[in-house]
Design an enzyme around this catalytic site. Structure first.
Site, PDB file in Angstrom:
ATOM      1  N   ASN A  10       0.871  -1.176   0.000  1.00  0.00           N
ATOM      2  CA  ASN A  10       0.000   0.000   0.000  1.00  0.00           C
ATOM      3  C   ASN A  10       0.910   1.228   0.000  1.00  0.00           C
ATOM      4  O   ASN A  10       1.447   1.605   1.032  1.00  0.00           O
ATOM      5  CB  ASN A  10      -0.883  -0.053   1.256  1.00  0.00           C
TER       6      ASN A  10
ATOM      7  N   ARG B 148      -2.709  -1.990  -3.292  1.00  0.00           N
ATOM      8  CA  ARG B 148      -3.896  -1.160  -3.068  1.00  0.00           C
ATOM      9  C   ARG B 148      -3.781   0.062  -3.965  1.00  0.00           C
ATOM     10  O   ARG B 148      -2.764   0.750  -3.963  1.00  0.00           O
ATOM     11  CB  ARG B 148      -3.944  -0.738  -1.603  1.00  0.00           C
TER      12      ARG B 148
ATOM     13  N   HIS C 203     -13.019   3.274  -0.038  1.00  0.00           N
ATOM     14  CA  HIS C 203     -13.073   2.266   1.034  1.00  0.00           C
ATOM     15  C   HIS C 203     -13.701   0.972   0.517  1.00  0.00           C
ATOM     16  O   HIS C 203     -14.236   0.181   1.291  1.00  0.00           O
ATOM     17  CB  HIS C 203     -13.942   2.724   2.230  1.00  0.00           C
TER      18      HIS C 203
ATOM     19  N   LEU D 222     -16.050   3.888   9.778  1.00  0.00           N
ATOM     20  CA  LEU D 222     -15.796   5.164  10.439  1.00  0.00           C
ATOM     21  C   LEU D 222     -14.377   5.167  10.988  1.00  0.00           C
ATOM     22  O   LEU D 222     -14.051   4.426  11.914  1.00  0.00           O
ATOM     23  CB  LEU D 222     -16.804   5.378  11.585  1.00  0.00           C
TER      24      LEU D 222
ATOM     25  N   GLY E 122     -10.780   8.521   7.665  1.00  0.00           N
ATOM     26  CA  GLY E 122     -11.720   8.766   6.577  1.00  0.00           C
ATOM     27  C   GLY E 122     -12.942   7.926   6.876  1.00  0.00           C
ATOM     28  O   GLY E 122     -12.813   6.836   7.436  1.00  0.00           O
TER      29      GLY E 122
ATOM     30  N   ARG F 264     -11.496  16.082   6.779  1.00  0.00           N
ATOM     31  CA  ARG F 264     -12.217  16.440   5.542  1.00  0.00           C
ATOM     32  C   ARG F 264     -13.623  16.931   5.865  1.00  0.00           C
ATOM     33  O   ARG F 264     -14.267  16.406   6.780  1.00  0.00           O
ATOM     34  CB  ARG F 264     -12.345  15.222   4.619  1.00  0.00           C
TER      35      ARG F 264
ATOM     36  N   ARG G   6     -10.357   9.965  19.788  1.00  0.00           N
ATOM     37  CA  ARG G   6     -10.033   9.733  21.207  1.00  0.00           C
ATOM     38  C   ARG G   6      -9.791  11.059  21.898  1.00  0.00           C
ATOM     39  O   ARG G   6     -10.299  11.314  22.996  1.00  0.00           O
ATOM     40  CB  ARG G   6      -8.790   8.846  21.343  1.00  0.00           C
TER      41      ARG G   6
ATOM     42  N   ILE H 104     -12.923   4.145  14.437  1.00  0.00           N
ATOM     43  CA  ILE H 104     -13.970   4.661  15.332  1.00  0.00           C
ATOM     44  C   ILE H 104     -15.081   3.622  15.490  1.00  0.00           C
ATOM     45  O   ILE H 104     -15.507   3.312  16.608  1.00  0.00           O
ATOM     46  CB  ILE H 104     -14.552   5.986  14.769  1.00  0.00           C
TER      47      ILE H 104
ATOM     48  N   GLU I 136      -8.767  -5.118   5.351  1.00  0.00           N
ATOM     49  CA  GLU I 136      -8.552  -4.789   3.938  1.00  0.00           C
ATOM     50  C   GLU I 136      -7.418  -5.616   3.349  1.00  0.00           C
ATOM     51  O   GLU I 136      -7.458  -6.003   2.185  1.00  0.00           O
ATOM     52  CB  GLU I 136      -8.256  -3.290   3.804  1.00  0.00           C
TER      53      GLU I 136
END
Ligand code: AMP
Length: 398
Positions: free
Chosen positions: A7, A91, A180, A209, A212, A241, A285, A332, A384
């Site tokens: 990646n 990726r 994603h 979540l 991004g 973003r 966090r 998240i 992923e």
């Protein structure tokens, strides 16, 4: 069979080797500051101390050479010869409309990655450099491109088109692509296994979540809609973003703050979202901690994030004409019980009811809805890398 996963970012590179006999990760690593002073490689093998190489790496080819050295290292390596690696899965951010699936890299694939630098200027160039470096250093080794956009290519035209003059779709391929995809695809496979029903019988909203964030409405295993668009800037509010805003804000700020197009791009991609609103951090966090200590802008950022996730969740349940399961994933989604609880709060009227005790989990698969919740809610950690490795194996063994 062992698969190497790469990646590549513009100045960094993450890698992993997965043994496909049991999908175990043999090692993972990170190269930072490629082409910048202070380049270093951190190679991690479970149960061993990290192996760190600090040496100048002037480009991606240099970095990949050092990755191969680490993989083959007598003490820290996990393979004896490059022959043990059956293929390399890369990726790639943007594959445009034609890359509907992962694909063996050839000149046409490289040309497509180059063409879509226009919509993925921060990622596609690095992704391509990684592929070309592997071709040079390990000639003959099959390289597979796994696109973040592919999974979403099943969206119907009335979902992916933007309501702007049609000629810009024809001239520039401007439309929604979604990102994603590898994570949402993993969820589209794993959730049916966890639920115990074939994917063809399930409608799922996948909520990725993290730094991004994006939601995907998955109908019978196929993406029907997703919240990111032409680029990963559209949709939810994210760490840095802005997500959806009135496009007039762009031109107003550009004029009144005297910004160039590049500066505006940086403002909306890197200085907005939770960071821009809170002034505290892009990390949830930190935001949760600051909000608990009474920081109003951190609280505001979290509330804004929650309402935006609810907005898409409600929309996607409506678009799917009913939904069997909602899945939380990403940093998240997997770790923050508070965010999950806030997002699902007061949604009993559409069939979502969280069980607070079940929701008290972190980073592992769990059903978190109550028994009387019509729509089941799960936490499923995404993977992923495994998805990239599976696609790579499938393609090279065809
Ligand atoms: P990802 O981009 O999927 O790696 O997610 C990274 C983000 O997950 C971080 O920036 C944090 O905002 C968030 N995160 C990770 N752990 C927690 C946690 N325990 N509570 C809240 N947010 C978390």
């Amino acid at each position: 069979m062992k698969i190497l996963i790469i990646n590549c970012g513009s100045s960094s590179l993450k890698y992993q080797i997965i043994d496909m006999t049991n999908e175990n990760t043999l090692c993972k690593g990170l190269v930072e500051r490629i082409g910048i002073e202070g380049s270093r490689l951190i190679h991690k093998v479970e149960g061993q101390e990290n192996y760190v190489i600090e040496t100048p790496m002037k480009d991606h080819k240099d970095a990949i050479k050092h990755v191969f050295d680490a993989l083959l290292d007598e003490k820290h390596g996990v393979i004896k010869s490059l022959d043990e690696i059956s293929g390399i899965g890369h990726r790639v951010l943007h594959g445009g409309p034609d890359m509907t699936e992962s694909i063996l890299v050839d000149q046409r694939v490289k040309d497509t990655i180059k063409e879509f630098v226009k919509f993925g200027p921060l990622h596609n160039p690095g992704n391509l450099m990684g592929i070309e470096a592997c071709e040079e250093i390990a000639p003959g080794k099959p390289n597979v491109a796994v696109f973040d956009t592919s999974f979403h290519q099943t969206m119907p035209d009335y979902v992916y088109m933007y309501p702007i003059p049609y000629e810009y779709y024809e001239k520039y391929s401007i439309r929604k692509y979604g990102f994603h995809g590898t994570s949402h695809k993993y969820i589209s496979h794993r959730a049916p296994e966890v639920i115990g029903k074939p994917k063809e019988e399930l409608n799922i909203v996948s909520c990725h979540l993290g730094n991004g964030s994006s939601l995907a409405a998955i109908a019978c295993g196929k993406c029907f809609d997703t919240s990111m668009g032409l680029t990963p800037l559209e949709g939810l509010m994210m760490g840095t973003r802005c997500g959806n805003i009135d496009p007039t804000v762009d031109s107003f700020l550009q004029q009144n703050e005297n910004l160039s197009a590049a500066e505006l791009n940086t403002l909306l991609n890197k200085k907005s979202g939770a960071l821009g609103v809170s002034g505290v951090s892009s990390d949830f966090r930190d935001l949760e901690e600051a909000a608990a200590e009474g920081n109003d802008r951190a609280r505001l950022a979290l509330d804004m994030f929650v309402i935006r996730v609810k907005r898409f969740l409600g929309a996607y349940i409506a678009e799917l004409k009913g939904c069997d399961a909602v899945v939380f994933t990403g940093g998240i989604g997997e770790n923050s019980a508070t965010m999950r609880a806030d997002i699902c709060k007061d949604l009993e009227h559409i069939g979502i009811k969280i069980d607070p005790e079940r929701n008290n989990v972190r980073g592992k698969e769990a059903l978190i809805s109550s028994d009387d919740s019509k729509i089941k809610v799960y936490v499923i950690p995404t993977d992923e890398e495994v998805m990239i490795a599976r696609d790579t194996m499938e393609i090279i063994t065809k």
